[in-house]
Write an enzyme that holds these catalytic residues in place. Structure first.
Site, short mmCIF file in Angstrom:
data_model
loop_
_atom_site.label_atom_id
_atom_site.label_comp_id
_atom_site.label_asym_id
_atom_site.label_seq_id
_atom_site.Cartn_x
_atom_site.Cartn_y
_atom_site.Cartn_z
N CYS A 123 27.30 26.05 34.17
CA CYS A 123 26.17 26.89 33.76
C CYS A 123 25.04 26.02 33.23
CB CYS A 123 26.60 27.91 32.72
SG CYS A 123 27.20 27.20 31.17
N HIS A 173 33.86 27.60 27.60
CA HIS A 173 33.97 27.53 29.04
C HIS A 173 34.94 26.40 29.42
CE1 HIS A 173 29.79 29.60 29.78
NE2 HIS A 173 30.63 30.34 29.07
N ARG A 217 45.58 43.41 39.18
CA ARG A 217 45.09 44.30 38.13
C ARG A 217 44.50 43.52 36.97
NH1 ARG A 217 50.65 47.56 38.85
NH2 ARG A 217 49.99 49.10 40.41
N CYS A 276 26.94 24.13 30.03
CA CYS A 276 27.97 23.14 30.38
C CYS A 276 27.38 21.99 31.18
CB CYS A 276 29.08 23.81 31.19
SG CYS A 276 30.04 25.00 30.23
N THR A 290 47.26 60.05 40.14
CA THR A 290 47.85 58.72 40.00
C THR A 290 48.14 58.42 38.54
OG1 THR A 290 46.61 57.98 41.94
CG2 THR A 290 47.51 56.27 40.51
N GLU A 305 34.76 23.64 31.17
CA GLU A 305 34.37 22.25 31.00
C GLU A 305 34.53 21.79 29.55
OE1 GLU A 305 31.60 24.06 34.18
OE2 GLU A 305 32.67 24.69 32.37
#
Length: 447
Positions: free
Chosen positions: A130, A103, A239, A139, A251, A105
């Site tokens: 977290c 993460h 995206r 963290c 598409t 941190e």
């Protein structure tokens, strides 16, 4: 629905209707700080960050820039940014790595010259640290051991395993915690993650380009048009921000190669999955027939997953379907949007895709978009218009597509990108969750 609440003295109903006002400050959009978006060459108001006051806001903006450097790498985890500051000087920084890895941190701490140098620092993190053990240890516990003077948090984590627990652990360790700094702007960046936990389902956003002169054709389907270079760069950036991109078969045939090219993020990250809504399995059958086209995707290419009706593949050899491995059968639902949402929520889809799909960017005809709107599943709108002039027709067309019961969509951002004007809205049930008055949502200042 929570309407009429204000932010900085601005009435939300007025914000929804006026093209001069938005909930996000100038220079910000759901894609973050526009001047920090790669491949965007901006000038004028879009390139300027306005109204940043004090060190906390300036350093939180820096933490957001650090997070943006890893856009698309950590999906489906949120891309968090962390900056350690001491006496006005940046000591260390980090952003969330790929899913299951470090993460933000921990990255910042391990990049510092010495862990003892972090004592007395202020930590700026875009999302609450977290407080639970998942693929990484908590963290909040790690930060609590550093002897920090302060921790400044952009928005709280609504995950039921966190939801204020990370902040509480830091305060229990004697760390001064400030929350809600640049809360609307940081929440916009983290909106797929925040809405996923607040709504308890996959988050769906729509992306389309409209003509300001003719926002809706006789069929009710907005005419497709080419967008400029700056708009394409921002679309590609969006995206990468979502776990998957959903296209219909038309598409996929007309723009599938462009979309797949646009979302490549290099070998260090995983590109979003491309979901192809192919209910009659026409494209799937063509793909099976042309076996040379069914090669394994290279690491930098987006995998394709075909969403089909069970009846459309009943005549196919089971071995062909099993060999493909990227086919998801849609449940029987009246609305296509509901069927797709149900299919993505199924554990089997996660297994076939190789990862959870918690946020989806829809690029398709308005008929499929409106199906999500009818079911209350269209949460965010990204619209490009070819003029920055009067937006009444554009707003009405976007509201109709989102099936917003005739109510205006709350405007998040309006920014000129070359020849195109970017308009971003909240839609449907998502409206009160992240961008309302911070004190009402739990993301604001509670110190």
């Amino acid at each position: 629905m929570m309407g009429g609440h204000s932010r900085a003295g601005v009435d939300r109903a007025q914000v929804s209707m006026s093209p001069q006002l938005s909930l996000l400050r100038a220079g910000f959009a759901s894609g973050g700080i526009l001047s920090a978006v790669s491949s965007l060459e901006l000038s004028g108001p879009a390139s300027i960050l306005q109204d940043l006051s004090g060190d906390d806001e300036r350093w939180m903006a820096e933490a957001l820039k650090v997070a943006m450097g890893n856009n698309g790498i950590s999906n489906p985890n949120p891309v968090v940014g962390c900056v350690f500051v001491q006496n006005g000087t940046r000591v260390a920084e980090g952003a969330t790595e790929c899913w299951g890895a470090r993460h933000a941190e921990r990255v910042a701490i391990e990049r510092s010259d010495s862990i003892t140098r972090l004592a007395g620092c202020a930590a700026y993190v875009t999302l609450e640290p977290c407080a639970h053990k998942g693929r990484q240890p908590p963290c909040a516990d790690l930060l609590a051991t550093l002897g920090l003077q302060r921790c400044v948090v952009g928005v709280r984590d609504p995950n039921r395993l966190v939801n204020g627990a990370g902040i509480a652990r830091l305060r229990a360790a004697g760390v001064e915690v400030t929350t809600g700094v640049l809360a609307p702007e940081i929440a916009a960046w983290h909106s797929p993650f925040l809405l996923r936990h607040l709504l308890g389902r996959t988050v769906f956003a729509g992306l389309w380009a409209l003509s300001s002169e003719s926002p809706a054709g006789a069929s009710g389907d907005p005419p497709r048009r080419a967008i400029g270079q700056q708009a394409r760069a921002y679309a590609n950036w969006l995206r990468r921000k979502y776990d998957a991109v959903l296209v219909d078969s038309q598409t996929a045939l007309s723009a599938g190669a462009e979309i797949a090219q646009g979302i490549r993020v290099g070998s260090s990250g995983r590109p979003p999955i491309v979901l192809v809504f192919d209910p009659d399995a026409q494209l799937l059958k063509a793909r099976i027939k042309r076996k040379t086209d069914r090669q394994a995707a290279r690491p930098t290419e987006a995998p394709f997953v075909f969403l089909v009706k069970r009846t459309s593949i009943e005549g196919l050899e089971p071995s062909l379907i099993a060999d493909d491995q990227l086919v998801v059968v849609l449940p029987d639902c009246r609305d296509s949007g509901a069927a797709i949402a149900a299919a993505l929520a199924h554990h089997d889809t996660t297994l076939r895709a190789g990862r959870p799909i918690e946020s989806v960017l829809i690029e398709s005809s308005s008929h499929l978009l409106m199906s999500f709107g009818r079911c209350g599943l269209l949460d965010i709108v990204h619209a490009f218009v070819d003029s920055a002039g009067t937006d009444d027709d554009i707003l009405r067309s976007c509201s109709d597509i989102a099936f917003n019961n005739g109510e205006p969509l709350p405007l998040l951002a309006k920014i000129q990108l070359g020849k195109d004007c970017l308009l971003e809205f909240l839609a449907g049930i998502a409206r009160p969750c992240c961008y309302a008055e911070p004190r009402l949502t739990g993301y604001g200042d509670d110190h």
